[in-house]
Motif scaffolding. Structure first.
Motif, PDB file in Angstrom:
ATOM      1  N   VAL A 162     -59.158 -10.272  42.956  1.00 21.86           N
ATOM      2  CA  VAL A 162     -59.143  -9.892  41.547  1.00 21.86           C
ATOM      3  C   VAL A 162     -60.033  -8.670  41.354  1.00 21.86           C
ATOM      4  O   VAL A 162     -61.029  -8.494  42.065  1.00 21.86           O
ATOM      5  CB  VAL A 162     -59.636 -11.069  40.656  1.00 21.86           C
ATOM      6  CG1 VAL A 162     -61.076 -11.448  41.007  1.00 21.86           C
ATOM      7  CG2 VAL A 162     -59.523 -10.740  39.181  1.00 21.86           C
ATOM      8  N   VAL A 163     -59.657  -7.820  40.420  1.00 24.14           N
ATOM      9  CA  VAL A 163     -60.521  -6.715  40.002  1.00 24.14           C
ATOM     10  C   VAL A 163     -60.559  -6.712  38.478  1.00 24.14           C
ATOM     11  O   VAL A 163     -59.522  -6.677  37.812  1.00 24.14           O
ATOM     12  CB  VAL A 163     -60.069  -5.352  40.563  1.00 24.14           C
ATOM     13  CG1 VAL A 163     -58.630  -5.023  40.205  1.00 24.14           C
ATOM     14  CG2 VAL A 163     -61.006  -4.236  40.075  1.00 24.14           C
ATOM     15  N   LEU A 164     -61.772  -6.823  37.926  1.00 25.20           N
ATOM     16  CA  LEU A 164     -61.977  -6.849  36.483  1.00 25.20           C
ATOM     17  C   LEU A 164     -62.667  -5.557  36.090  1.00 25.20           C
ATOM     18  O   LEU A 164     -63.739  -5.230  36.617  1.00 25.20           O
ATOM     19  CB  LEU A 164     -62.822  -8.074  36.100  1.00 25.20           C
ATOM     20  CG  LEU A 164     -63.006  -8.395  34.614  1.00 25.20           C
ATOM     21  CD1 LEU A 164     -63.242  -9.887  34.426  1.00 25.20           C
ATOM     22  CD2 LEU A 164     -64.180  -7.630  34.018  1.00 25.20           C
ATOM     23  N   THR A 165     -62.051  -4.792  35.196  1.00 22.67           N
ATOM     24  CA  THR A 165     -62.581  -3.484  34.820  1.00 22.67           C
ATOM     25  C   THR A 165     -62.754  -3.385  33.310  1.00 22.67           C
ATOM     26  O   THR A 165     -62.178  -4.171  32.552  1.00 22.67           O
ATOM     27  CB  THR A 165     -61.662  -2.349  35.305  1.00 22.67           C
ATOM     28  OG1 THR A 165     -60.545  -2.189  34.403  1.00 22.67           O
ATOM     29  CG2 THR A 165     -61.126  -2.623  36.698  1.00 22.67           C
ATOM     30  N   ARG A 166     -63.553  -2.404  32.889  1.00 23.55           N
ATOM     31  CA  ARG A 166     -63.806  -2.191  31.456  1.00 23.55           C
ATOM     32  C   ARG A 166     -63.740  -0.706  31.143  1.00 23.55           C
ATOM     33  O   ARG A 166     -64.235   0.126  31.910  1.00 23.55           O
ATOM     34  CB  ARG A 166     -65.197  -2.725  31.080  1.00 23.55           C
ATOM     35  CG  ARG A 166     -65.323  -4.229  31.141  1.00 23.55           C
ATOM     36  CD  ARG A 166     -66.766  -4.672  31.013  1.00 23.55           C
ATOM     37  NE  ARG A 166     -67.430  -4.076  29.861  1.00 23.55           N
ATOM     38  CZ  ARG A 166     -68.734  -4.171  29.643  1.00 23.55           C
ATOM     39  NH1 ARG A 166     -69.507  -4.821  30.498  1.00 23.55           N
ATOM     40  NH2 ARG A 166     -69.276  -3.618  28.577  1.00 23.55           N
ATOM     41  N   ASP A 167     -63.141  -0.404  30.000  1.00 21.24           N
ATOM     42  CA  ASP A 167     -63.047   0.988  29.555  1.00 21.24           C
ATOM     43  C   ASP A 167     -63.680   1.153  28.181  1.00 21.24           C
ATOM     44  O   ASP A 167     -63.162   1.866  27.322  1.00 21.24           O
ATOM     45  CB  ASP A 167     -61.586   1.439  29.518  1.00 21.24           C
ATOM     46  CG  ASP A 167     -61.444   2.951  29.487  1.00 21.24           C
ATOM     47  OD1 ASP A 167     -62.422   3.653  29.819  1.00 21.24           O
ATOM     48  OD2 ASP A 167     -60.359   3.433  29.116  1.00 21.24           O
TER      49      ASP A 167
END
Length: 308
Positions: A223-228
């Motif tokens: 999983v990869v959890l990202t924020r913008d």
């Protein structure tokens, strides 16, 4: 004259300005966004009346502190910010935070942890004098992005990616993958799905920027959890690969996928935080993909012993 009082929601702008002044001193530029401060002040586990402090000198905000439970008995986290020429205010808030942490621990042996820049505005001699010790170092890594060069990478054989979007089942899978892949990491606190979801929901996470990787016959493996939501850069919060699938290039693919996505969104920089002692080799992976250190922080810890 020094005055100390609890913070309130209406103080977010002043706190943000203080933190950005400290950012500029410690890392060379302001990187704190107002919504981050507002989220902290609205943290569901924080009672501002007892868990926050503002120190003013002649009407000027010079120090800010916040404490909150980390999710396991006796484990408390805190933030502490002070302008360099107001160490007396910093010490006063430190003492108040320590006293509150002891009360929150409720007689259970535990710890109070604080993340500080390796060259902080706080005089670390004050911490050492109170029994604090450094227990870990983290680096914030960054990489410049180029939309012409950072193109979507070719998927490894059999690997597929899907984003969570509005799918509740995929959000649960993302949670399970993070819990399993980070279980052995220093400082990781296990959270039930509902608690974990609340943490991200009140920070308005864009779930279309969270991806799950799968392999045929193996199911979901990473999983990869990202924020913008940061002004300064895009952010990779978690890259987690199941232990039995590490070393197959999946983490590197997810990293390059992040580069491509954020370059395509018009971002010029992508960042993440990494434990320098991470046993999975994460630091070497990030460096091999062109990431460089932006700044480093130490984790300071104060042991909380039952008080008679």
């Amino acid at each position: 004259m020094l005055t100390v009082r609890p913070a309130g929601p209406g103080d977010a702008g002043d706190i943000c300005a203080l933190l950005n002044a400290i950012d500029t001193i410690e890392i060379g530029r302001p990187e704190t966004d107002l919504h981050e401060v507002e989220a902290d002040l609205n943290h569901p586990d924080v009672d501002l009346a007892t868990d926050s402090w503002l120190a003013h000198d002649g009407g000027r905000l010079v120090a800010y502190g916040l404490v909150w439970p980390a999710g396991e008995p006796g484990r408390i986290e805190c933030d502490h910010y002070v302008l360099p020429d107001h160490q007396a205010a910093g010490l006063r808030l430190l003492e108040l935070m320590e006293a509150r942490a002891h009360a929150m621990a409720g007689g259970t042996p535990g710890s109070l942890r604080l993340q500080l820049n390796v060259q902080p505005t706080l005089d670390t001699g004050l911490l050492a004098g109170h029994g604090w010790q450094t227990v870990r170092r983290y680096q914030v890594m960054v990489r410049d992005l180029d939309p012409a060069a950072d193109l979507p990478p070719e998927l490894p054989a059999g690997l597929t990616l899907r984003h969570c979007g509005t799918d509740e089942a995929d959000r649960r899978r993302a949670h399970a993958l993070i819990e399993s892949s980070f279980a052995e990491h220093f400082g990781h606190v296990e959270r039930d799905y509902e608690v974990w979801l609340d943490h991200y929901s009140f920070r308005n996470l864009d779930w279309s920027l969270v991806w799950i990787a799968s392999l045929p016959g193996e199911g979901d493996v990473a999983v990869v959890l990202t924020r913008d939501d940061r002004t300064s850069m895009g952010w990779l919060s978690h890259i987690g690969v199941r232990k039995d699938f590490r070393g197959r290039g999946i983490g590197g693919h997810l990293l390059r996928h992040g580069f491509a996505v954020y370059a395509g969104r018009g971002r010029d920089t992508l960042g993440l935080g990494v434990d320098t002692l991470n046993a999975t080799g994460a630091l070497a992976l990030y460096e091999a993909h062109g990431m460089r250190m932006h700044f480093a922080v130490n984790t300071w810890e104060l042991a909380l012993h039952p008080q008679e």
